[in-house]
Design a protein around this motif. Structure first.
Motif, PDB file in Angstrom:
ATOM      1  N   SER A   9       2.653  -5.518   4.889  1.00 44.05           N
ATOM      2  CA  SER A   9       2.464  -4.074   4.706  1.00 44.05           C
ATOM      3  C   SER A   9       1.269  -3.593   5.536  1.00 44.05           C
ATOM      4  N   HIS A  10       1.209  -2.280   5.739  1.00 43.86           N
ATOM      5  CA  HIS A  10       0.165  -1.692   6.602  1.00 43.86           C
ATOM      6  C   HIS A  10      -0.605  -0.579   5.895  1.00 43.86           C
ATOM      7  N   SER A  11      -1.868  -0.437   6.298  1.00 40.11           N
ATOM      8  CA  SER A  11      -2.730   0.629   5.766  1.00 40.11           C
ATOM      9  C   SER A  11      -3.322   1.400   6.944  1.00 40.11           C
ATOM     10  N   THR A  12      -4.210   2.331   6.629  1.00 44.05           N
ATOM     11  CA  THR A  12      -4.881   3.107   7.688  1.00 44.05           C
ATOM     12  C   THR A  12      -5.813   2.244   8.539  1.00 44.05           C
ATOM     13  N   ALA A  13      -5.978   0.964   8.200  1.00 43.24           N
ATOM     14  CA  ALA A  13      -6.750   0.089   9.089  1.00 43.24           C
ATOM     15  C   ALA A  13      -5.968  -0.196  10.368  1.00 43.24           C
ATOM     16  N   SER A  14      -4.644   0.043  10.345  1.00 46.91           N
ATOM     17  CA  SER A  14      -3.879   0.052  11.601  1.00 46.91           C
ATOM     18  C   SER A  14      -2.963   1.276  11.576  1.00 46.91           C
ATOM     19  N   ASP A  15      -1.652   1.100  11.502  1.00 44.49           N
ATOM     20  CA  ASP A  15      -0.780   2.266  11.632  1.00 44.49           C
ATOM     21  C   ASP A  15      -0.072   2.673  10.345  1.00 44.49           C
ATOM     22  N   GLY A  16      -0.657   2.327   9.198  1.00 42.66           N
ATOM     23  CA  GLY A  16      -0.077   2.767   7.929  1.00 42.66           C
ATOM     24  C   GLY A  16      -0.599   4.140   7.538  1.00 42.66           C
ATOM     25  N   ALA A  17       0.117   4.802   6.623  1.00 41.36           N
ATOM     26  CA  ALA A  17      -0.284   6.144   6.204  1.00 41.36           C
ATOM     27  C   ALA A  17      -1.301   6.123   5.071  1.00 41.36           C
ATOM     28  N   PHE A  18      -1.267   5.101   4.223  1.00 39.40           N
ATOM     29  CA  PHE A  18      -2.138   5.064   3.054  1.00 39.40           C
ATOM     30  C   PHE A  18      -3.406   4.259   3.315  1.00 39.40           C
ATOM     31  N   ALA A  19      -4.524   4.719   2.787  1.00 40.04           N
ATOM     32  CA  ALA A  19      -5.755   3.922   2.800  1.00 40.04           C
ATOM     33  C   ALA A  19      -5.486   2.650   1.993  1.00 40.04           C
ATOM     34  N   PRO A  20      -6.233   1.571   2.263  1.00 46.38           N
ATOM     35  CA  PRO A  20      -5.957   0.299   1.591  1.00 46.38           C
ATOM     36  C   PRO A  20      -5.863   0.405   0.058  1.00 46.38           C
ATOM     37  N   ALA A  21      -6.815   1.105  -0.566  1.00 46.34           N
ATOM     38  CA  ALA A  21      -6.813   1.193  -2.039  1.00 46.34           C
ATOM     39  C   ALA A  21      -5.565   1.926  -2.525  1.00 46.34           C
ATOM     40  N   ARG A  22      -5.196   3.005  -1.840  1.00 45.37           N
ATOM     41  CA  ARG A  22      -4.001   3.770  -2.216  1.00 45.37           C
ATOM     42  C   ARG A  22      -2.743   2.914  -2.057  1.00 45.37           C
ATOM     43  N   LEU A  23      -2.692   2.128  -0.980  1.00 44.47           N
ATOM     44  CA  LEU A  23      -1.537   1.259  -0.739  1.00 44.47           C
ATOM     45  C   LEU A  23      -1.362   0.286  -1.908  1.00 44.47           C
ATOM     46  N   VAL A  24      -2.468  -0.298  -2.344  1.00 45.05           N
ATOM     47  CA  VAL A  24      -2.413  -1.267  -3.445  1.00 45.05           C
ATOM     48  C   VAL A  24      -1.946  -0.567  -4.722  1.00 45.05           C
ATOM     49  N   GLN A  25      -2.449   0.641  -4.962  1.00 46.29           N
ATOM     50  CA  GLN A  25      -2.010   1.396  -6.149  1.00 46.29           C
ATOM     51  C   GLN A  25      -0.518   1.687  -6.094  1.00 46.29           C
ATOM     52  N   VAL A 219      12.553 -13.893   6.166  1.00 48.48           N
ATOM     53  CA  VAL A 219      14.005 -13.955   5.988  1.00 48.48           C
ATOM     54  C   VAL A 219      14.504 -12.612   5.454  1.00 48.48           C
ATOM     55  N   CYS A 220      13.717 -11.992   4.593  1.00 51.97           N
ATOM     56  CA  CYS A 220      14.099 -10.707   4.007  1.00 51.97           C
ATOM     57  C   CYS A 220      13.046  -9.662   4.350  1.00 51.97           C
ATOM     58  N   CYS A 221      13.469  -8.640   5.111  1.00 52.84           N
ATOM     59  CA  CYS A 221      12.541  -7.585   5.517  1.00 52.84           C
ATOM     60  C   CYS A 221      13.034  -6.268   4.937  1.00 52.84           C
ATOM     61  N   GLY A 222      12.172  -5.255   4.923  1.00 54.39           N
ATOM     62  CA  GLY A 222      12.614  -3.930   4.499  1.00 54.39           C
ATOM     63  C   GLY A 222      13.742  -3.497   5.426  1.00 54.39           C
ATOM     64  N   GLY A 223      14.869  -3.088   4.859  1.00 55.67           N
ATOM     65  CA  GLY A 223      15.977  -2.636   5.694  1.00 55.67           C
ATOM     66  C   GLY A 223      16.880  -3.735   6.221  1.00 55.67           C
ATOM     67  N   SER A 224      16.632  -5.004   5.865  1.00 53.43           N
ATOM     68  CA  SER A 224      17.530  -6.096   6.317  1.00 53.43           C
ATOM     69  C   SER A 224      18.921  -5.910   5.715  1.00 53.43           C
ATOM     70  N   THR A 225      19.951  -6.194   6.503  1.00 49.77           N
ATOM     71  CA  THR A 225      21.318  -6.172   5.969  1.00 49.77           C
ATOM     72  C   THR A 225      21.628  -7.559   5.386  1.00 49.77           C
ATOM     73  N   PRO A 226      22.642  -7.644   4.489  1.00 47.85           N
ATOM     74  CA  PRO A 226      23.020  -8.956   3.943  1.00 47.85           C
ATOM     75  C   PRO A 226      23.370  -9.953   5.051  1.00 47.85           C
ATOM     76  N   GLU A 227      23.996  -9.495   6.129  1.00 53.92           N
ATOM     77  CA  GLU A 227      24.354 -10.390   7.241  1.00 53.92           C
ATOM     78  C   GLU A 227      23.096 -10.938   7.914  1.00 53.92           C
ATOM     79  N   GLN A 228      22.120 -10.051   8.143  1.00 56.10           N
ATOM     80  CA  GLN A 228      20.867 -10.498   8.774  1.00 56.10           C
ATOM     81  C   GLN A 228      20.160 -11.524   7.898  1.00 56.10           C
ATOM     82  N   ILE A 229      20.211 -11.320   6.588  1.00 53.67           N
ATOM     83  CA  ILE A 229      19.538 -12.250   5.674  1.00 53.67           C
ATOM     84  C   ILE A 229      20.235 -13.610   5.706  1.00 53.67           C
ATOM     85  N   PHE A 249       6.084  -2.079   5.133  1.00 53.63           N
ATOM     86  CA  PHE A 249       5.874  -0.664   4.774  1.00 53.63           C
ATOM     87  C   PHE A 249       4.754  -0.059   5.622  1.00 53.63           C
ATOM     88  N   HIS A 250       5.033   1.135   6.175  1.00 55.89           N
ATOM     89  CA  HIS A 250       4.015   1.888   6.918  1.00 55.89           C
ATOM     90  C   HIS A 250       3.727   3.240   6.266  1.00 55.89           C
TER      91      HIS A 250
END
Ligand code: AMP
Ligand code: MN
Ligand code: MN
Ligand code: MN
Length: 287
Positions: A9-25, A219-229, A249-250
């Motif tokens: 997952s990502h936070s505002t320390a790179s290209d995520g939208a949520f600050a780290p604390a908000r992401l954890v919440q 093996v399992c990512c956000g948005g993976s299809t059953p075939e990809q898995i 998550f971004h």
């Protein structure tokens, strides 16, 4: 007990939208039991995230997503359960942060030619001192009305081969793995289905990763299809790699990718959290 893991997952320390604390919440509210924060080439969000996790019913794993070059392509290597005080990892990431800054200057120059004024200063102000990524430039292109959405910004300008693409000298696959190991962590090949590779190239990539000392693959990512898995589960078995799950998550606008909403790992795959480097970090009360 069945735990919900989200190990990417990502936070505002790179290209995520949520600050780290908000992401954890947000992750805790979404029912995630174990979250890894894995910002691009940066450990900067981890202290705030760990502090936030201490007050919530969630375990935070220190992570990072390292940009690595392999066969003229960029691969992403996630490090899990890394020691943030490790100087080998810190120095390595510092090198990549320099590569990022220089690349940002060159991308900005290209975008200025296309008609986006002050691109570097504007991207820097969007990033607020964090790592500048192509995501920030994509947002800029959308805000300036030059693209209708982020996807189009990549497709028209920022993706490999497009007018504002700059190829970069990231670190090698082997060094990325070595830095993670020096920090006591596990090296995980991120989103293997996202590199647009043929089956033959994918197989070469897994062999190179395994030979370089790599431990696991997503093996399992956000948005993976059953075939990809199913395909990835087979790859993990064939190359004797542990399996990881991560949403990547971004931001909430990407509605098809949600924290903790990842299909379960197929039972034939050995989970990355069975490895002691990760298991030892987990609070025994939740295992
Ligand atoms: P960078 O590491 O600076 O090259 O930026 C890579 C980041 O850009 C990825 O981690 C994604 O978050 C984002 N990205 C890459 N391709 C796309 C795309 N086609 N649409 C939206 N975001 C993308
Ligand atoms: Mn990203
Ligand atoms: Mn990635
Ligand atoms: Mn990512």
């Amino acid at each position: 007990m069945n735990l919900t893991f989200d190990l990417h997952s990502h936070s505002t320390a790179s290209d995520g939208a949520f600050a780290p604390a908000r992401l954890v919440q947000e992750a805790a509210s979404a029912g995630v039991d174990v979250l890894a924060l894995t910002d691009h080439d940066s450990l900067a969000g981890l202290q705030e995230a760990s502090e936030a996790a201490r007050h919530l019913d969630i375990q935070l794993i220190n992570g990072v997503e390292i940009s690595a070059g392999w066969q003229k392509r960029t691969l992403h290597i996630v490090g899990l359960a890394v020691d943030t005080d490790c100087s080998t990892l810190q120095n390595g990431l510092q090198q990549l942060q320099t590569v990022r800054r220089e690349r940002a200057q060159r991308i900005a120059r290209k975008l200025e030619k296309i008609g986006l004024d002050d691109a570097l200063a504007r991207a820097e102000s969007l990033a607020r001192g964090a790592q500048i990524t192509r995501t920030h430039f994509a947002r800029l292109l959308v805000d300036a009305g030059l693209c209708s959405d982020m996807k189009q910004a990549f497709k028209r300008y920022l993706a490999a081969g497009k007018p504002a693409y700059i190829s970069s000298e990231w670190t090698s696959l082997e060094s990325a793995i070595n830095w993670i190991h020096a920090a006591g962590g596990l090296a995980v090949l991120a989103h293997p289905m996202l590199y647009n590779m043929s089956a033959a190239w994918r197989s070469r990539m897994f062999s190179a990763f395994k030979n370089g000392g790599g431990d696991a693959m997503e093996v399992c990512c956000g948005g993976s299809t059953p075939e990809q898995i199913q395909l990835s589960a087979r790859d993990a078995q064939q190359h004797q790699l542990l399996g990881s799950v991560g949403s990547d998550f971004h931001h909430p606008e990407q509605r098809w990718i949600r924290l903790g909403k990842i299909p379960p790992l197929p039972s034939k795959v050995t989970p990355v959290w069975s490895d002691n480097r990760l298991a030892a970090r987990l609070n025994s009360a939740i295992l």
